[in-house]
Design an enzyme around this catalytic site. Structure first.
Site, PDB file in Angstrom:
ATOM      1  N   GLU A 287      52.913 -68.290  94.865  1.00 35.20           N
ATOM      2  CA  GLU A 287      52.469 -68.402  93.472  1.00 35.20           C
ATOM      3  C   GLU A 287      52.663 -69.831  92.955  1.00 35.20           C
ATOM      4  O   GLU A 287      51.829 -70.345  92.218  1.00 35.20           O
ATOM      5  CB  GLU A 287      53.251 -67.429  92.585  1.00 35.20           C
ATOM      6  CG  GLU A 287      52.968 -65.976  92.883  1.00 35.20           C
ATOM      7  CD  GLU A 287      53.819 -65.058  92.030  1.00 35.20           C
ATOM      8  OE1 GLU A 287      53.249 -64.396  91.153  1.00 35.20           O
ATOM      9  OE2 GLU A 287      55.055 -65.011  92.243  1.00 35.20           O
TER      10      GLU A 287
ATOM     11  N   LYS B  98      48.734 -61.316  84.740  1.00 38.09           N
ATOM     12  CA  LYS B  98      48.379 -61.898  86.040  1.00 38.09           C
ATOM     13  C   LYS B  98      47.391 -60.932  86.667  1.00 38.09           C
ATOM     14  O   LYS B  98      47.696 -59.760  86.861  1.00 38.09           O
ATOM     15  CB  LYS B  98      49.588 -61.971  86.967  1.00 38.09           C
ATOM     16  CG  LYS B  98      50.657 -62.946  86.618  1.00 38.09           C
ATOM     17  CD  LYS B  98      51.746 -62.851  87.700  1.00 38.09           C
ATOM     18  CE  LYS B  98      52.823 -63.866  87.525  1.00 38.09           C
ATOM     19  NZ  LYS B  98      53.785 -63.823  88.652  1.00 38.09           N
TER      20      LYS B  98
END
Length: 120
Positions: free
Chosen positions: A21, A99
């Site tokens: 990420e 997300k």
């Protein structure tokens, strides 16, 4: 209390606990609802009597795209603090951050958080 809202603001950032990420990044969708008194603006029709939502958008964009956090809870708290610090007319900030592609195996639209912060 009156409200200004920004829905579906999309930014590319590098927030997350996992190294992927932080290296690859991902899209974050932010929804904001600001509580404040809009009575003067509704009578005057003057930008000076409200909060410029373009400036709010830029404040959020800067936090999402130029900072990094492990947790979106921290990102959301930082955005709320920043808005409350720089826009004294705003009494309460409600924020949701999603997300769309976190590193979780499965099928879903998004994962995220919602926070509410106000003046003490």
């Amino acid at each position: 209390m009156d409200k200004i809202f920004l829905k579906g603001c999309r930014f590319y950032g590098y927030h997350g606990v996992f190294s992927e990420e932080k290296q690859l990044g991902q899209i974050f969708t932010v929804d904001l609802e600001l509580e404040l008194d809009l009575s003067r603006a509704s009578e005057s029709d003057r930008l000076e009597d409200t909060v410029h939502y373009g400036l709010i958008f830029e404040t959020v964009k800067k936090q999402v795209e130029h900072q990094t956090y492990d947790l979106i809870e921290k990102l959301g708290g930082a955005i709320c603090d920043n808005i409350l610090e720089h826009f004294p007319e705003v009494q309460t900030v409600n924020i949701s951050i999603a997300k769309e592609n976190p590193p979780i195996a499965g099928h879903y639209d998004a994962v995220g958080i919602s926070l509410e912060r106000g003046r003490k």
